[in-house]
Motif scaffolding. Structure first.
Motif, mmCIF file in Angstrom:
data_model
loop_
_atom_site.group_PDB
_atom_site.id
_atom_site.type_symbol
_atom_site.label_atom_id
_atom_site.label_comp_id
_atom_site.label_asym_id
_atom_site.label_seq_id
_atom_site.Cartn_x
_atom_site.Cartn_y
_atom_site.Cartn_z
ATOM 1 N N VAL A 12 33.376 22.032 21.710
ATOM 2 C CA VAL A 12 32.765 21.084 20.799
ATOM 3 C C VAL A 12 33.021 19.676 21.292
ATOM 4 O O VAL A 12 34.163 19.280 21.509
ATOM 5 C CB VAL A 12 33.337 21.247 19.369
ATOM 6 C CG1 VAL A 12 32.736 20.205 18.448
ATOM 7 C CG2 VAL A 12 33.105 22.637 18.858
ATOM 8 N N ASP A 13 31.976 18.908 21.457
ATOM 9 C CA ASP A 13 32.080 17.511 21.842
ATOM 10 C C ASP A 13 31.892 16.680 20.593
ATOM 11 O O ASP A 13 30.841 16.717 19.970
ATOM 12 C CB ASP A 13 30.985 17.186 22.878
ATOM 13 C CG ASP A 13 31.128 15.793 23.448
ATOM 14 O OD1 ASP A 13 31.684 14.944 22.737
ATOM 15 O OD2 ASP A 13 30.676 15.583 24.588
ATOM 16 N N SER A 14 32.925 15.959 20.175
ATOM 17 C CA SER A 14 32.873 15.245 18.895
ATOM 18 C C SER A 14 31.845 14.136 18.862
ATOM 19 O O SER A 14 31.484 13.651 17.803
ATOM 20 C CB SER A 14 34.254 14.656 18.566
ATOM 21 O OG SER A 14 34.636 13.728 19.554
ATOM 22 N N GLY A 15 31.345 13.718 20.015
ATOM 23 C CA GLY A 15 30.375 12.655 19.996
ATOM 24 C C GLY A 15 29.041 13.039 20.557
ATOM 25 O O GLY A 15 28.017 12.471 20.208
ATOM 26 N N LYS A 101 22.928 12.843 1.031
ATOM 27 C CA LYS A 101 24.112 12.454 1.801
ATOM 28 C C LYS A 101 24.836 13.628 2.433
ATOM 29 O O LYS A 101 25.927 13.455 2.991
ATOM 30 C CB LYS A 101 25.086 11.697 0.896
ATOM 31 C CG LYS A 101 24.578 10.355 0.407
ATOM 32 C CD LYS A 101 25.655 9.638 -0.400
ATOM 33 C CE LYS A 101 25.193 8.266 -0.864
ATOM 34 N NZ LYS A 101 26.239 7.560 -1.644
ATOM 35 N N SER A 102 24.255 14.810 2.371
ATOM 36 C CA SER A 102 24.960 16.018 2.801
ATOM 37 C C SER A 102 25.531 15.905 4.206
ATOM 38 O O SER A 102 26.684 16.264 4.460
ATOM 39 C CB SER A 102 24.027 17.230 2.706
ATOM 40 O OG SER A 102 22.862 17.025 3.483
ATOM 41 N N ILE A 103 24.749 15.384 5.140
ATOM 42 C CA ILE A 103 25.226 15.206 6.515
ATOM 43 C C ILE A 103 25.194 13.740 6.927
ATOM 44 O O ILE A 103 26.102 13.260 7.614
ATOM 45 C CB ILE A 103 24.394 16.066 7.484
ATOM 46 C CG1 ILE A 103 24.623 17.554 7.182
ATOM 47 C CG2 ILE A 103 24.766 15.763 8.939
ATOM 48 C CD1 ILE A 103 23.854 18.491 8.056
ATOM 49 N N ALA A 104 24.196 13.004 6.486
ATOM 50 C CA ALA A 104 24.123 11.576 6.810
ATOM 51 C C ALA A 104 25.363 10.848 6.315
ATOM 52 O O ALA A 104 25.888 9.946 6.993
ATOM 53 C CB ALA A 104 22.863 10.966 6.207
ATOM 54 N N GLY A 110 32.034 8.919 9.458
ATOM 55 C CA GLY A 110 32.777 9.395 10.623
ATOM 56 C C GLY A 110 33.504 10.703 10.394
ATOM 57 O O GLY A 110 34.094 11.271 11.322
ATOM 58 N N SER A 111 33.468 11.224 9.158
ATOM 59 C CA SER A 111 34.190 12.465 8.855
ATOM 60 C C SER A 111 33.555 13.687 9.520
ATOM 61 O O SER A 111 34.195 14.739 9.609
ATOM 62 C CB SER A 111 34.260 12.677 7.345
ATOM 63 O OG SER A 111 32.962 12.738 6.784
ATOM 64 N N ASP A 323 23.385 12.072 19.136
ATOM 65 C CA ASP A 323 24.665 11.442 19.394
ATOM 66 C C ASP A 323 25.277 11.039 18.070
ATOM 67 O O ASP A 323 24.703 10.235 17.338
ATOM 68 C CB ASP A 323 24.447 10.204 20.287
ATOM 69 C CG ASP A 323 25.775 9.570 20.698
ATOM 70 O OD1 ASP A 323 26.830 10.126 20.351
ATOM 71 O OD2 ASP A 323 25.733 8.502 21.355
ATOM 72 N N LEU A 324 26.439 11.617 17.756
ATOM 73 C CA LEU A 324 27.070 11.320 16.485
ATOM 74 C C LEU A 324 27.758 9.961 16.492
ATOM 75 O O LEU A 324 28.176 9.477 15.452
ATOM 76 C CB LEU A 324 28.101 12.412 16.152
ATOM 77 C CG LEU A 324 27.544 13.838 15.987
ATOM 78 C CD1 LEU A 324 28.640 14.807 15.714
ATOM 79 C CD2 LEU A 324 26.511 13.863 14.862
#
Length: 324
Positions: A12-15, A101-104, A110-111, A323-324
């Protein structure tokens, strides 16, 4: 850019990139936490109370103003008919707010990066959020309907349980379809402001623009613009046969792609309400006594399922790459 390695979900790449695998335990964990958060925040109970009061309000109005209907045993028909029209507007609003707001929201705060390091893949998070939010809406609908059943039976002196349960079942599927749209859109942006604008745009699209298509198509057909044309059919009015014009078949196909229109038509599949069945019969007259397949109740059910699957499939593909 740091990379964490997790068991069962791959890297998993966090970004940036993430494994495309789906871990059902991770999906369940995300969905469970999402649902529990809704219960702790009283959102679930608030929605349950809202649906309960909605049904009781409609029932009370029918019991007070509809004595003649009660004498004719038609109160269940009116209850299901009125409730279906109201929920057709209310459920999308609730589902869009639930998914906003579920994912946005997670991305904006940043969570989401913390969640992805637990470990959960991006697909796990997206599916878990959809299931969690769908559970909140579906179970609150069920609780509201079940609690209202006793009041409905008492005020109306009995009611048709099959029609009542049929309305509940289709309302749940309808709600999940809009929840899928909302959660999917929420996953495509990192800003809750943009996500909120997207939710508003979706409601505007289906309840203003899409509902206006029939009138717009009719105006274009009257003026014979481009490929717009009308079809003439014969119907009976006050004992006389009259010829009436309607839109071409392809126009009704486009109109029926609206989730709300599909919900209205699919009710004939699970209920036997006179007003809903009458509308179906009037539609059949427009097509010579036989509805084309894309206006039949079973196809409307497929349309609702498609509004669950298609937005989710697009979001699963796209969320893996943003890109997160």
């Amino acid at each position: 850019m740091s990379t964490d390695t997790s068991t069962g979900t791959g890297s998993v790449d966090s970004g940036g990139s993430t494994s495309s695998s789906i871990n059902l335990e991770s999906v369940r964990a995300v969905a469970k936490k999402d649902f529990q958060d809704a219960v702790r925040s009283w959102l679930f109970w608030g929605l349950s109370a809202f649906f309960f009061l909605l049904l009781v309000g409609i029932t009370g109005s029918l019991a007070y103003f509809g004595e003649d209907l009660a004498a004719q045993g038609a109160t269940t028909n009116m209850l299901v008919s009125l409730a279906s029209e109201i929920t057709r507007i209310v459920i999308p609003l609730i589902a869009l707010v639930l998914g906003w707001k579920s994912i946005a929201g997670e991305r904006e705060s940043g969570s989401i990066k913390v969640m992805l390091s637990l470990p959960h893949s991006r697909k796990d998070v997206l599916l878990g959020k959809l299931i969690g939010r769908s559970a909140v809406l579906s179970l609150s609908l069920t609780v509201g309907f079940v609690l209202a059943a006793a009041v409905v039976a008492a005020l109306l002196g009995g009611f048709d349980i099959v029609d009542y349960v049929g309305l509940l079942a289709m309302s749940i599927i309808y709600g999940v379809a809009y929840t899928s749209i909302a959660v999917s859109l929420s996953s495509l942006t990192r800003s809750t402001t943009i996500a909120g604008a997207a939710m508003f745009s979706i409601f505007l699209l289906f309840y203003v623009i899409w509902n206006s298509l029939s009138g717009v198509f009719g105006l274009l057909a009257d003026r014979e613009i481009l490929f717009f044309d009308t079809v003439t059919y014969t119907t009976e009015f006050q004992g006389q046969e009259v010829q009436v014009e309607r839109l071409p078949n392809w126009a009704y196909f486009i109109i029926n792609l609206d989730p709300g229109e599909a919900f209205r038509r699919v009710l004939t599949l699970v209920t036997d309400v006179d007003s809903i069945q009458l509308q179906a019969q009037l539609s059949e007259e427009m097509f010579g006594g036989q509805l084309p397949f894309f206006l039949q109740d079973w196809f409307s059910f497929i349309i609702l399922l498609a509004w669950i699957v298609v937005p989710l499939a697009i979001a699963l593909w796209r969320f893996d790459r943003v890109d997160l």
